[in-house]
Design an enzyme around this catalytic site. Structure first.
Site, PDB file in Angstrom:
ATOM      1  N   GLU A 181       0.845  -1.235   0.034  1.00  0.00           N
ATOM      2  CA  GLU A 181       0.080  -0.189   0.067  1.00  0.00           C
ATOM      3  C   GLU A 181       0.699   1.294   0.001  1.00  0.00           C
ATOM      4  O   GLU A 181       0.910   2.072   1.110  1.00  0.00           O
ATOM      5  CB  GLU A 181      -0.963  -0.135   1.339  1.00  0.00           C
ATOM      6  CG  GLU A 181      -1.853  -1.125   1.364  1.00  0.00           C
ATOM      7  CD  GLU A 181      -2.933  -0.930   2.391  1.00  0.00           C
ATOM      8  OE1 GLU A 181      -2.523  -0.422   3.341  1.00  0.00           O
ATOM      9  OE2 GLU A 181      -4.133  -1.521   2.085  1.00  0.00           O
ATOM     10  N   GLU A 372      -5.370  -8.307  -0.497  1.00  0.00           N
ATOM     11  CA  GLU A 372      -5.921  -8.256   0.682  1.00  0.00           C
ATOM     12  C   GLU A 372      -7.397  -7.893   0.671  1.00  0.00           C
ATOM     13  O   GLU A 372      -7.672  -7.077  -0.089  1.00  0.00           O
ATOM     14  CB  GLU A 372      -5.205  -6.864   1.542  1.00  0.00           C
ATOM     15  CG  GLU A 372      -3.827  -7.253   1.999  1.00  0.00           C
ATOM     16  CD  GLU A 372      -3.273  -6.315   2.858  1.00  0.00           C
ATOM     17  OE1 GLU A 372      -4.134  -5.564   3.657  1.00  0.00           O
ATOM     18  OE2 GLU A 372      -2.011  -5.858   2.782  1.00  0.00           O
TER      19      GLU A 372
HETATM   20  C1  BG6 Z   1      -3.768  -2.774   5.263  1.00  0.00           C
HETATM   21  C2  BG6 Z   1      -2.592  -3.306   5.570  1.00  0.00           C
HETATM   22  O1  BG6 Z   1      -3.962  -1.552   5.164  1.00  0.00           O
HETATM   23  O2  BG6 Z   1      -5.094  -3.337   5.978  1.00  0.00           O
HETATM   24  C3  BG6 Z   1      -2.487  -4.147   6.519  1.00  0.00           C
HETATM   25  O3  BG6 Z   1      -1.845  -3.778   4.502  1.00  0.00           O
HETATM   26  C4  BG6 Z   1      -3.533  -4.204   7.550  1.00  0.00           C
HETATM   27  O4  BG6 Z   1      -1.148  -4.483   7.121  1.00  0.00           O
HETATM   28  C5  BG6 Z   1      -5.098  -4.190   6.648  1.00  0.00           C
HETATM   29  O5  BG6 Z   1      -3.520  -4.968   8.667  1.00  0.00           O
HETATM   30  C6  BG6 Z   1      -6.180  -4.247   7.942  1.00  0.00           C
HETATM   31  O6  BG6 Z   1      -6.179  -3.297   8.566  1.00  0.00           O
HETATM   32  P1  BG6 Z   1      -6.257  -3.300  10.219  1.00  0.00           P
HETATM   33  O7  BG6 Z   1      -5.993  -1.855  10.615  1.00  0.00           O
HETATM   34  O8  BG6 Z   1      -7.497  -3.429  10.386  1.00  0.00           O
HETATM   35  O9  BG6 Z   1      -5.226  -4.067  10.640  1.00  0.00           O
END
Ligand code: BG6
Length: 473
Positions: A181, A372
């Site tokens: 990201e 993701e």
């Molecule tokens: C993304 C990241 O922004 O979202 C991860 O690449 C992150 O590292 C994921 O864990 C989910 O976000 P969060 O804040 O719920 O862990």
């Protein structure tokens, strides 16, 4: 029963990242990393934003120091993921495990050995690897002695790290991503890029200059990857999610276009090899003098695929003071009255995934990869030890339907990787209770727990999706 089938070679996967899982922060010769200085609790946000200098303190709890102890438990964890049938596993390499301070002549052998064995273990289970070089991770040696990504010299240190990874791990890894990201550095500067600010600095100038150096580093990594490990593919990655206009008022439409551009200009550079035309006007309007000119040639090294995370869409409005805000996600936007939210205020918008896929492909015409996606939720372990996460199954079913529709629209999609396939530390809040996994980890927000792993109901559901290569409707 009808099965909606995905393309034959579709890569169903699961993701974690070193910074949120490994722990063992001071073992195996690993050096201090920015993540090790980001505590859970009241100071977290200001430190992540780079507004507060961070020093290790005995009174703070640092979740990354222990993570979910993936460093010691990877063999059992990978075996569980193999049982689920994963075709691809995504993780990242802790930069300071390979170069503890960031500027050593030779890499740390213990770090090389660790990742070699991890990747061999995955291959032994027939899993492809998608590896992120820097996932919200930079050695503190580089931050303290070189000013991190404020300094052009950091590009050389990063390229050395990247080339070391391509040389040692190229035999196992077929998909690489230079930065997780990359656009997040603008929104969370210390966690995203180890940046801190003092009062005399023009924050925007620092951010866009650092982002530019990261883009140059990414282009050089692309060049190195293609040369050193030519069978592999290397992509770029942004925190995705389209910006919808709050209304059909042209002011809101214009705002949404500009908000979207702060994300997609990164992909323009990485996938098309140059800054898009509007960035020139943007820098001029802001009075930013970014040192870009000498890098135009190297930026022509473009990626093979475009990857993105997808959690939510955003909603843009010209005057945000007029409406209720949605501050749940890292990028603040207006609250969308049509969408429900997760317990952490992240909007749930499956159709937004199809929209995002179409918009990105229309613009860049390179294969896409959803690297993701997932639902951060509170899970309950029942008296009988089971975890009935039907809400997660429902979330995935809806997103898979949208992804299926996007593929039918004609978007070439290499695969789908579910975030936090094993429960891990939340990047935004530092909590364990914000769980994404299909495998539960017994650990709480204060670091207590046995670290025992348990399959949730979603484990078998996802396993079946992978086996059938499709969703049931
Ligand atoms: C993304 C990241 O922004 O979202 C991860 O690449 C992150 O590292 C994921 O864990 C989910 O976000 P969060 O804040 O719920 O862990």
């Amino acid at each position: 029963m009808t099965i909606k089938t995905f393309p034959e070679d579709f890569l169903w996967g699961g993701a974690i990242a070193a910074n949120q899982t490994e722990g063992a922060w001071d073992l195996g010769g690993r050096g201090l990393s920015n993540i090790d200085l980001i505590p859970h609790g009241a100071n977290r946000q200001e430190i992540k934003l780079g507004n507060k200098q961070s020093k290790l303190s005995d009174t703070e709890y640092y979740p990354s120091h222990t993570g979910i102890d993936f460093y010691h438990r990877y063999k059992e964890d990978i075996a569980l993921l193999a049982e689920m049938g994963l075709k691809v596993f995504r993780t990242s390499i802790s930069w300071s495990r390979i170069y503890p301070n960031g500027d050593e002549e030779t890499p740390n052998q213990a770090g090389i050995d660790y990742y070699t064995d991890l990747f061999k273990t995955c291959k032994a289970h027939n899993m492809e690897l998608l590896v992120t070089l820097a996932h919200f991770d930079i050695p503190m040696g580089i931050v303290e002695q070189y000013n991190g990504w404020k300094n052009r010299e950091t590009i050389n240190l990063y390229v050395k790290f990247a080339e070391t990874c391509f040389e040692y791990f190229g035999a196992y890894v077929n998909y690489w991503i230079p930065f997780n990201e990359i656009n997040v550095v603008l929104h969370s500067p210390f966690s995203g890029g180890g940046l801190t600010f003092d009062e005399t600095e023009n924050k925007e100038a620092v951010l866009y200059q650092a982002a530019h150096y990261m883009l140059v580093a990414s282009a050089r990594a692309v060049e190195s990857c293609h040369r050193i490990t030519p069978q592999a593919k290397i992509g770029c990655m942004i925190a995705g999610g389209s910006f919808y206009p709050y209304s059909c008022n042209p002011e809101d439409v214009w705002q949404s276009m500009n908000d979207g551009r702060t994300n997609t200009f990164f992909v323009d550079v990485q996938a098309k090899g140059k800054y898009p035309y509007y960035m020139d006007a943007f820098f001029k309007a802001k009075g930013l003098n970014i040192d870009i000119e000498s890098d135009k040639e190297i930026l022509k090294e473009t990626v093979d695929f475009v990857a993105f995370s997808y959690y939510a869409s955003r909603t843009s409005i010209a005057d945000i003071s007029r409406v209720e805000k949605n501050e749940g996600n890292i990028i603040v936007s207006a609250k969308n009255p049509y969408l429900k939210m997760s317990d952490w205020g992240w909007v749930i918008d499956p159709l937004g995934l199809r929209i995002t896929m179409n918009q990105i492909y229309e613009r860049f015409e390179k294969p896409l990869f959803v690297v993701e996606n997932g639902l951060g939720a509170k899970d309950v372990v029942e008296v009988d030890g089971t975890i009935q996460d039907d809400y997660r199954i429902d979330y995935m079913q809806q997103h898979f339907q949208a992804m299926y529709d996007g593929i039918k629209d004609g978007v070439p999609l290499l695969g789908y990787i579910s975030w936090g396939i094993i429960d891990l530390v939340s990047a935004s809040t530092g909590e364990m209770s914000k769980r994404y996994g299909m495998i539960y980890v017994d650990k709480d927000n204060a670091g207590n727990g046995t670290l025992e792993r348990k399959k949730k109901k979603s484990f078998d559901w996802y396993k079946q999706v992978i086996q059938r290569n499709g969703i049931e409707i």
